[in-house]
Design a protein around this motif. Structure first.
Motif, PDB file in Angstrom:
ATOM      1  N   PRO A 167      -3.755   0.800  -7.482  1.00 26.61           N
ATOM      2  CA  PRO A 167      -3.690  -0.198  -6.405  1.00 26.61           C
ATOM      3  C   PRO A 167      -4.838  -1.193  -6.404  1.00 26.61           C
ATOM      4  O   PRO A 167      -5.470  -1.426  -5.373  1.00 26.61           O
ATOM      5  CB  PRO A 167      -3.712   0.680  -5.146  1.00 26.61           C
ATOM      6  CG  PRO A 167      -4.579   1.828  -5.518  1.00 26.61           C
ATOM      7  CD  PRO A 167      -4.272   2.100  -6.966  1.00 26.61           C
ATOM      8  N   ALA A 168      -5.112  -1.815  -7.554  1.00 31.81           N
ATOM      9  CA  ALA A 168      -6.237  -2.747  -7.643  1.00 31.81           C
ATOM     10  C   ALA A 168      -5.810  -4.201  -7.659  1.00 31.81           C
ATOM     11  O   ALA A 168      -6.676  -5.091  -7.647  1.00 31.81           O
ATOM     12  CB  ALA A 168      -7.074  -2.443  -8.889  1.00 31.81           C
ATOM     13  N   GLY A 169      -4.504  -4.490  -7.710  1.00 33.79           N
ATOM     14  CA  GLY A 169      -4.053  -5.871  -7.744  1.00 33.79           C
ATOM     15  C   GLY A 169      -4.678  -6.643  -8.889  1.00 33.79           C
ATOM     16  O   GLY A 169      -4.813  -6.139 -10.000  1.00 33.79           O
ATOM     17  N   SER A 231       0.849  -1.027  -4.253  1.00 37.10           N
ATOM     18  CA  SER A 231       0.121  -1.013  -2.984  1.00 37.10           C
ATOM     19  C   SER A 231      -0.578   0.330  -2.814  1.00 37.10           C
ATOM     20  O   SER A 231      -0.194   1.330  -3.428  1.00 37.10           O
ATOM     21  CB  SER A 231       1.089  -1.236  -1.824  1.00 37.10           C
ATOM     22  OG  SER A 231       1.947  -0.114  -1.669  1.00 37.10           O
ATOM     23  N   THR A 232      -1.603   0.346  -1.974  1.00 39.81           N
ATOM     24  CA  THR A 232      -2.283   1.617  -1.720  1.00 39.81           C
ATOM     25  C   THR A 232      -1.334   2.615  -1.056  1.00 39.81           C
ATOM     26  O   THR A 232      -1.432   3.821  -1.288  1.00 39.81           O
ATOM     27  CB  THR A 232      -3.524   1.414  -0.830  1.00 39.81           C
ATOM     28  OG1 THR A 232      -3.156   0.679   0.338  1.00 39.81           O
ATOM     29  CG2 THR A 232      -4.615   0.675  -1.568  1.00 39.81           C
ATOM     30  N   ARG A 233      -0.410   2.106  -0.242  1.00 37.83           N
ATOM     31  CA  ARG A 233       0.560   3.000   0.398  1.00 37.83           C
ATOM     32  C   ARG A 233       1.430   3.687  -0.650  1.00 37.83           C
ATOM     33  O   ARG A 233       1.629   4.911  -0.606  1.00 37.83           O
ATOM     34  CB  ARG A 233       1.434   2.223   1.380  1.00 37.83           C
ATOM     35  CG  ARG A 233       2.499   3.079   2.055  1.00 37.83           C
ATOM     36  CD  ARG A 233       3.301   2.274   3.063  1.00 37.83           C
ATOM     37  NE  ARG A 233       4.350   3.086   3.665  1.00 37.83           N
ATOM     38  CZ  ARG A 233       5.175   2.657   4.610  1.00 37.83           C
ATOM     39  NH1 ARG A 233       5.080   1.413   5.062  1.00 37.83           N
ATOM     40  NH2 ARG A 233       6.098   3.456   5.099  1.00 37.83           N
ATOM     41  N   ASP A 234       1.953   2.897  -1.593  1.00 40.63           N
ATOM     42  CA  ASP A 234       2.784   3.478  -2.643  1.00 40.63           C
ATOM     43  C   ASP A 234       1.982   4.447  -3.507  1.00 40.63           C
ATOM     44  O   ASP A 234       2.486   5.498  -3.932  1.00 40.63           O
ATOM     45  CB  ASP A 234       3.384   2.383  -3.520  1.00 40.63           C
ATOM     46  CG  ASP A 234       4.471   1.599  -2.803  1.00 40.63           C
ATOM     47  OD1 ASP A 234       4.966   2.084  -1.765  1.00 40.63           O
ATOM     48  OD2 ASP A 234       4.822   0.504  -3.275  1.00 40.63           O
ATOM     49  N   LEU A 260     -11.385  -2.222  -3.171  1.00 42.80           N
ATOM     50  CA  LEU A 260     -10.581  -3.103  -4.012  1.00 42.80           C
ATOM     51  C   LEU A 260     -10.048  -4.308  -3.249  1.00 42.80           C
ATOM     52  O   LEU A 260      -8.990  -4.841  -3.573  1.00 42.80           O
ATOM     53  CB  LEU A 260      -9.433  -2.307  -4.629  1.00 42.80           C
ATOM     54  CG  LEU A 260      -9.874  -1.114  -5.490  1.00 42.80           C
ATOM     55  CD1 LEU A 260      -8.678  -0.264  -5.891  1.00 42.80           C
ATOM     56  CD2 LEU A 260     -10.642  -1.588  -6.716  1.00 42.80           C
ATOM     57  N   ASP A 261     -10.821  -4.746  -2.244  1.00 42.75           N
ATOM     58  CA  ASP A 261     -10.387  -5.918  -1.465  1.00 42.75           C
ATOM     59  C   ASP A 261     -11.073  -7.199  -1.916  1.00 42.75           C
ATOM     60  O   ASP A 261     -10.916  -8.245  -1.290  1.00 42.75           O
ATOM     61  CB  ASP A 261     -10.627  -5.689   0.028  1.00 42.75           C
ATOM     62  CG  ASP A 261     -12.108  -5.600   0.390  1.00 42.75           C
ATOM     63  OD1 ASP A 261     -12.963  -5.642  -0.519  1.00 42.75           O
ATOM     64  OD2 ASP A 261     -12.419  -5.475   1.592  1.00 42.75           O
ATOM     65  N   GLY A 262     -11.834  -7.144  -3.006  1.00 38.49           N
ATOM     66  CA  GLY A 262     -12.520  -8.317  -3.537  1.00 38.49           C
ATOM     67  C   GLY A 262     -13.990  -8.393  -3.199  1.00 38.49           C
ATOM     68  O   GLY A 262     -14.707  -9.241  -3.743  1.00 38.49           O
TER      69      GLY A 262
END
Length: 297
Positions: A167-169, A231-234, A260-262
């Motif tokens: 979940p790091a986008g 996503s972090t949820r998935d 991992l929000d930048g």
């Protein structure tokens, strides 16, 4: 830590209450997690620097969550490296570090170095617990480890499935070689009081997204490896499906949302400040591990 302007103050935060802490070169250093990702490297670097290492892990009778195992491990030592299992921001970590810090100081082990995580809000109570323990402390805040791609659960995905799901986008991260962490820890232990009462913030040499990191691994191995962002949820649901306990899933997903929000998408100079050289490059790490067959199916 939210922006590059904070680098200078985060790299070295002076404590007004720190006392002198001089660890002699022949000192005995307790290394918690000595068989783990950072502890094993800290142990090797400490021995190379002439320190006597006392490995502390369940294999040697030490358990972070069983206080009855602490005294025999700490007694007679001069310093300790503290790496909390699971995560420095996990539930119970602050309480464990507070209690172990007091135990260490009471036994005369005043010099303590804590591994923490750059930008992790959940880690701050654990850092503060160390500050309040009465120890001569140093906190080492590390960026995401390069070795997370070569050791632990992520490497199995790359090796066996040819895919990394995480979940790091597209957030970039300056991946940090764990050997640099170990060298900084040993420098903190052997440099007198220079780093006592300070927070040292470390990163790798350059920014890469997780997709770019996997692409470098693919290029070095010649395998068509891919990164798939979720996503972090998935990701949490997938962890639960693998049998990870619900409270641990909740803690991990919260930490990933934070890290991992930048906020960590910048390079800092902590490694150069302490070691007088640049951090090891991620590409060098990849070439070494590829040559060793780390990602070979």
């Amino acid at each position: 830590m939210t922006n590059t302007a904070q680098n200078t103050t985060e790299n070295a935060t002076e404590s007004t209450t720190a006392t002198s802490a001089r660890v002699p070169r022949a000192a005995t250093v307790v290394v918690t997690g000595a068989s783990g990702r950072t502890g094993s490297r800290v142990a090797r670097a400490a021995e190379a620097a002439g320190l006597t290492v006392r490995a502390a892990s369940r294999a040697t009778g030490f358990d972070w969550w069983d206080r009855s195992t602490w005294t025999d491990t700490l007694r007679g030592a001069d310093a300790a490296y503290l790496a909390v299992p699971s995560d420095v921001g996990a539930p119970g970590a602050a309480e464990a570090v507070a209690a172990l810090g007091r135990e260490a100081v009471g036994l005369g082990v005043r010099r303590l170095v804590l591994l923490s995580a750059r930008g992790e809000d959940q880690a701050l109570p654990t850092e503060e617990a160390l500050h309040a323990s009465g120890a001569d402390w140093t906190v080492v805040r590390a960026a995401w480890f390069a070795q997370n791609f070569s050791e632990g659960p992520l490497v199995a995905e790359l090796r066996e499935r040819g895919e990394l799901v995480f979940p790091a986008g597209e957030v970039p991260e300056p991946f940090l070689d764990v050997r640099d962490v170990a060298d900084v820890v040993v420098a903190a232990l052997t440099s007198g009081d220079r780093y006592t009462g300070r927070t040292l913030t470390l990163s790798g040499a350059r920014l890469l997204t997780f997709g770019e990191a996997v692409a470098e691994i693919a290029g070095a191995t010649g395998r068509p490896l891919v990164y798939r962002a979720v996503s972090t949820r998935d990701y949490g649901e997938a962890l639960a499906g693998f049998g990870v306990p619900p409270d641990e899933v909740a803690g991990l997903t919260e930490i990933f949302d934070t890290l991992l929000d930048g906020r960590n998408a910048y390079v800092c100079d902590g490694v150069r400040e302490v070691l007088g050289r640049a951090p090891r490059d991620f590409g060098d790490f990849v070439r070494e591990e590829a040559a060793a067959g780390t990602w070979t199916a």
